[in-house]
Design a protein around this motif. Structure first.
Motif, PDB file in Angstrom:
ATOM      1  N   SER A 188       0.842  -1.186   0.000  1.00  0.00           N
ATOM      2  CA  SER A 188       0.000   0.000   0.000  1.00  0.00           C
ATOM      3  C   SER A 188       0.882   1.243   0.000  1.00  0.00           C
ATOM      4  O   SER A 188       1.903   1.282   0.678  1.00  0.00           O
ATOM      5  N   SER A 189       0.516   2.237  -0.805  1.00  0.00           N
ATOM      6  CA  SER A 189       1.270   3.490  -0.735  1.00  0.00           C
ATOM      7  C   SER A 189       0.279   4.638  -0.836  1.00  0.00           C
ATOM      8  O   SER A 189      -0.705   4.549  -1.571  1.00  0.00           O
ATOM      9  N   TYR A 190       0.533   5.685  -0.078  1.00  0.00           N
ATOM     10  CA  TYR A 190      -0.421   6.777  -0.007  1.00  0.00           C
ATOM     11  C   TYR A 190      -0.393   7.572  -1.314  1.00  0.00           C
ATOM     12  O   TYR A 190       0.649   7.761  -1.899  1.00  0.00           O
ATOM     13  N   GLY A 191      -1.571   7.987  -1.764  1.00  0.00           N
ATOM     14  CA  GLY A 191      -1.625   8.776  -2.998  1.00  0.00           C
ATOM     15  C   GLY A 191      -1.876   7.868  -4.176  1.00  0.00           C
ATOM     16  O   GLY A 191      -1.986   6.657  -4.038  1.00  0.00           O
ATOM     17  N   ASN A 192      -1.972   8.484  -5.327  1.00  0.00           N
ATOM     18  CA  ASN A 192      -2.349   7.700  -6.501  1.00  0.00           C
ATOM     19  C   ASN A 192      -1.167   7.037  -7.162  1.00  0.00           C
ATOM     20  O   ASN A 192      -0.221   7.682  -7.551  1.00  0.00           O
ATOM     21  N   THR A 193      -1.244   5.718  -7.276  1.00  0.00           N
ATOM     22  CA  THR A 193      -0.321   5.064  -8.196  1.00  0.00           C
ATOM     23  C   THR A 193      -1.238   4.345  -9.164  1.00  0.00           C
ATOM     24  O   THR A 193      -2.437   4.217  -8.906  1.00  0.00           O
ATOM     25  N   GLU A 194      -0.669   3.887 -10.268  1.00  0.00           N
ATOM     26  CA  GLU A 194      -1.536   3.193 -11.226  1.00  0.00           C
ATOM     27  C   GLU A 194      -2.009   1.844 -10.670  1.00  0.00           C
ATOM     28  O   GLU A 194      -2.967   1.265 -11.159  1.00  0.00           O
ATOM     29  N   TYR A 195      -1.317   1.359  -9.643  1.00  0.00           N
ATOM     30  CA  TYR A 195      -1.664   0.065  -9.062  1.00  0.00           C
ATOM     31  C   TYR A 195      -2.549   0.231  -7.828  1.00  0.00           C
ATOM     32  O   TYR A 195      -2.476   1.245  -7.149  1.00  0.00           O
ATOM     33  N   ARG A 196      -3.315  -0.817  -7.494  1.00  0.00           N
ATOM     34  CA  ARG A 196      -4.018  -0.813  -6.210  1.00  0.00           C
ATOM     35  C   ARG A 196      -2.981  -0.951  -5.086  1.00  0.00           C
ATOM     36  O   ARG A 196      -3.048  -0.286  -4.067  1.00  0.00           O
ATOM     37  N   ASN A 197      -2.026  -1.837  -5.304  1.00  0.00           N
ATOM     38  CA  ASN A 197      -0.914  -2.001  -4.361  1.00  0.00           C
ATOM     39  C   ASN A 197       0.380  -2.032  -5.171  1.00  0.00           C
ATOM     40  O   ASN A 197       0.579  -2.949  -5.978  1.00  0.00           O
ATOM     41  N   ALA A 198       1.222  -1.041  -4.946  1.00  0.00           N
ATOM     42  CA  ALA A 198       2.427  -0.913  -5.781  1.00  0.00           C
ATOM     43  C   ALA A 198       3.301  -2.163  -5.651  1.00  0.00           C
ATOM     44  O   ALA A 198       3.550  -2.622  -4.526  1.00  0.00           O
ATOM     45  N   PRO A 199       3.761  -2.715  -6.764  1.00  0.00           N
ATOM     46  CA  PRO A 199       4.515  -3.976  -6.648  1.00  0.00           C
ATOM     47  C   PRO A 199       5.853  -3.830  -5.918  1.00  0.00           C
ATOM     48  O   PRO A 199       6.267  -4.748  -5.223  1.00  0.00           O
ATOM     49  N   MET A 200       6.504  -2.689  -6.067  1.00  0.00           N
ATOM     50  CA  MET A 200       7.842  -2.511  -5.439  1.00  0.00           C
ATOM     51  C   MET A 200       8.656  -3.787  -5.641  1.00  0.00           C
ATOM     52  O   MET A 200       9.075  -4.451  -4.683  1.00  0.00           O
ATOM     53  N   TRP A 201       8.874  -4.112  -6.897  1.00  0.00           N
ATOM     54  CA  TRP A 201       9.500  -5.393  -7.267  1.00  0.00           C
ATOM     55  C   TRP A 201      10.802  -5.644  -6.513  1.00  0.00           C
ATOM     56  O   TRP A 201      11.129  -6.781  -6.171  1.00  0.00           O
ATOM     57  N   HIS A 202      11.562  -4.568  -6.263  1.00  0.00           N
ATOM     58  CA  HIS A 202      12.870  -4.774  -5.624  1.00  0.00           C
ATOM     59  C   HIS A 202      12.720  -5.415  -4.238  1.00  0.00           C
ATOM     60  O   HIS A 202      13.563  -6.211  -3.817  1.00  0.00           O
ATOM     61  N   LEU A 203      11.616  -5.091  -3.530  1.00  0.00           N
ATOM     62  CA  LEU A 203      11.423  -5.696  -2.201  1.00  0.00           C
ATOM     63  C   LEU A 203      11.132  -7.191  -2.324  1.00  0.00           C
ATOM     64  O   LEU A 203      11.637  -8.005  -1.547  1.00  0.00           O
ATOM     65  N   ALA A 204      10.305  -7.522  -3.304  1.00  0.00           N
ATOM     66  CA  ALA A 204       9.991  -8.939  -3.502  1.00  0.00           C
ATOM     67  C   ALA A 204      11.254  -9.708  -3.905  1.00  0.00           C
ATOM     68  O   ALA A 204      11.495 -10.826  -3.424  1.00  0.00           O
ATOM     69  N   ILE A 205      12.061  -9.084  -4.750  1.00  0.00           N
ATOM     70  CA  ILE A 205      13.291  -9.766  -5.190  1.00  0.00           C
ATOM     71  C   ILE A 205      14.222  -9.986  -3.993  1.00  0.00           C
ATOM     72  O   ILE A 205      14.846 -11.035  -3.850  1.00  0.00           O
ATOM     73  N   GLU A 206      14.278  -8.986  -3.095  1.00  0.00           N
ATOM     74  CA  GLU A 206      15.118  -9.142  -1.897  1.00  0.00           C
ATOM     75  C   GLU A 206      14.591 -10.283  -1.010  1.00  0.00           C
ATOM     76  O   GLU A 206      15.358 -11.091  -0.492  1.00  0.00           O
ATOM     77  N   MET A 207      13.257 -10.364  -0.871  1.00  0.00           N
ATOM     78  CA  MET A 207      12.680 -11.438  -0.055  1.00  0.00           C
ATOM     79  C   MET A 207      13.017 -12.792  -0.685  1.00  0.00           C
ATOM     80  O   MET A 207      13.346 -13.757  -0.004  1.00  0.00           O
ATOM     81  N   ARG A 208      12.931 -12.825  -1.990  1.00  0.00           N
ATOM     82  CA  ARG A 208      13.247 -14.059  -2.719  1.00  0.00           C
ATOM     83  C   ARG A 208      14.713 -14.452  -2.534  1.00  0.00           C
ATOM     84  O   ARG A 208      15.055 -15.616  -2.402  1.00  0.00           O
ATOM     85  N   ARG A 209      15.562 -13.414  -2.536  1.00  0.00           N
ATOM     86  CA  ARG A 209      16.992 -13.674  -2.346  1.00  0.00           C
ATOM     87  C   ARG A 209      17.235 -14.295  -0.964  1.00  0.00           C
ATOM     88  O   ARG A 209      18.046 -15.193  -0.806  1.00  0.00           O
ATOM     89  N   ARG A 210      16.450 -13.816   0.035  1.00  0.00           N
ATOM     90  CA  ARG A 210      16.630 -14.356   1.386  1.00  0.00           C
ATOM     91  C   ARG A 210      16.101 -15.782   1.518  1.00  0.00           C
ATOM     92  O   ARG A 210      16.537 -16.524   2.382  1.00  0.00           O
TER      93      ARG A 210
END
Ligand code: PEP
Ligand code: MN
Length: 381
Positions: A188-210
């Motif tokens: 979730s991010s405050y304000g308008n993004t084109e997504y309902r929930n911004a993917p922030m891919w880099h965070l997911a990639i970091e979780m995957r790396r862990r």
């Protein structure tokens, strides 16, 4: 000719491998380990027996779905929205299982919900984004799962905090659950993004790396919040070598009782899955490979130089810290920082570096400078 799979390039194990051992005799946990892509689909919520069973039958007919999903208890941001049918829906899932032969997955948020789900042969439970943010909830779910042998999937928390996600993973693991998967559903991010929930891919990639060994699914439905971006988000996840997806599908999406705007019919889902390029084979000749390696050597060398420069820059920043301490100045000099950013973004324009990148990059450097100056001034450094 040398053949790479994207998954090999990303160095994630097992991705998109249609393993010989995959067959109908496999246990669900084995399938979770081996079947790629692993696809979970079903409506956001089970609404009526008729709606659930017909959606499940149409999904099973696609021949591409591994698990059926259903929301039975719905955590809603505001009261007054449909909060799920509750336990009365669980026998519908049992019936769908019987008719399709597919396992079913349900979100659980309390110990009672875990008990009810287990009593009705639910095969997989998942921890929703609103529960992952709350260690009390996660612990309650984990305690209720002690001694139970079913797979558990954990969605990322609503807010971009990998420690909370990791904490939930550890709590479920400590409860003795061996088969755990992670679901990236955006943040979730405050304000308008084109997504309902911004993917922030880099965070997911970091979780995957862990947790490279753990099933890692993308949830395009809750990332997009609409239908028109789903295809692109699924493709992005596939290109990043995710193990699969969990996606919402409903026989009559426009009239769904929850998340209507992001649901698609099983037929549309089938088309989308057909349009995905699952396995990008990249064919490299030896000379392509040499050229690529030369470019990678250049990058490594430049990264080394950047590291040296960063280290030098931090040393200068430490000296400034000593100076500020002596003169009793505040660490953050707002005007100076604004001037730096303005100068660098102007320079960035000429060098074809985007403002957004320059601001993010130098913000990170600046935060580290402040941290070090703080330790010089306050930490006796
Ligand atoms: C859902 O999957 O229907 C759901 C409520 O998801 P999330 O926890 O990601 O919001
Ligand atoms: Mn939903």
């Amino acid at each position: 000719m040398c053949c790479y799979r994207v998954s090999q390039i990303f160095n994630f194990s097992n991705i998109f491998m249609m393993d010989q051992r995959i067959n109908n005799q496999m246990t669900l946990s084995e399938k979770i380990q081996l079947k790629r892509p692993f696809i979970i689909a079903g409506p956001c919520s089970a609404e009526t027996e008729e709606q659930y069973i017909s959606t499940a039958l149409q999904l099973a007919d696609l021949g591409k779905i591994d698990v059926l999903r259903a929301g039975i208890w719905k955590p809603r941001t505001r009261p007054g929205s449909f909060e799920g049918v509750g336990s009365v829906g669980l026998p519908w899932l049992q019936q769908a299982k019987k008719l399709t032969g597919l396992p079913v997955a349900v979100e659980v948020a309390t110990a009672k919900q875990v008990e009810d789900a287990l009593a009705h042969d639910v095969d997989i439970v998942w921890v929703g984004a609103r529960s992952t943010v709350n260690p009390f909830s996660v612990q309650e779910i984990a305690d209720a799962l002690k001694g139970v042998k079913i797979p558990v999937l954990i969605k990322n928390p609503i807010n971009p905090d990998l420690e909370l996600w990791t904490g939930a993973f550890e709590r479920i693991q400590k409860a003795g659950i061996e088969s755990i998967g992670l679901i990236h559903r955006g943040f979730s991010s405050y304000g308008n993004t084109e997504y309902r929930n911004a993917p922030m891919w880099h965070l997911a990639i970091e979780m995957r790396r862990r947790h490279p060994e753990i099933l890692f699914l993308n949830d395009p439905s809750h990332i997009c919040g609409n239908r028109h971006m789903l295809q692109d988000v699924i493709q992005a996840a596939v290109d990043l070598a995710y193990d699969g997806i969990i996606i919402e599908s409903h026989i009559d999406p426009d009239n769904a009782w929850s998340d209507a705007s992001q649901q698609i019919t099983p037929a549309v889902l089938g088309e989308m899955l057909n349009n995905i390029n699952w396995e990008k084979e990249i064919n490299l000749t030896p000379s392509d490979e040499r050229a690529l390696n030369e470019l990678r050597d250049q990058i490594d060398q430049m990264d080394d130089e950047l590291m040296l420069l960063l280290s030098k820059r931090m040393k200068v920043s430490d000296k400034i810290g000593h100076y500020k301490k002596e003169k009793n100045m505040t660490i953050l000099q707002m005007k100076r920082w604004n001037d730096i950013l303005e100068r660098l973004t102007r320079k960035g324009d000429k060098l074809n570096l985007s403002d957004d990148f320059i601001v993010r990059y130098f913000n990170a450097i600046h935060m580290e400078s402040i941290r070090r100056q703080d330790s010089v001034i306050n930490g006796g450094g």
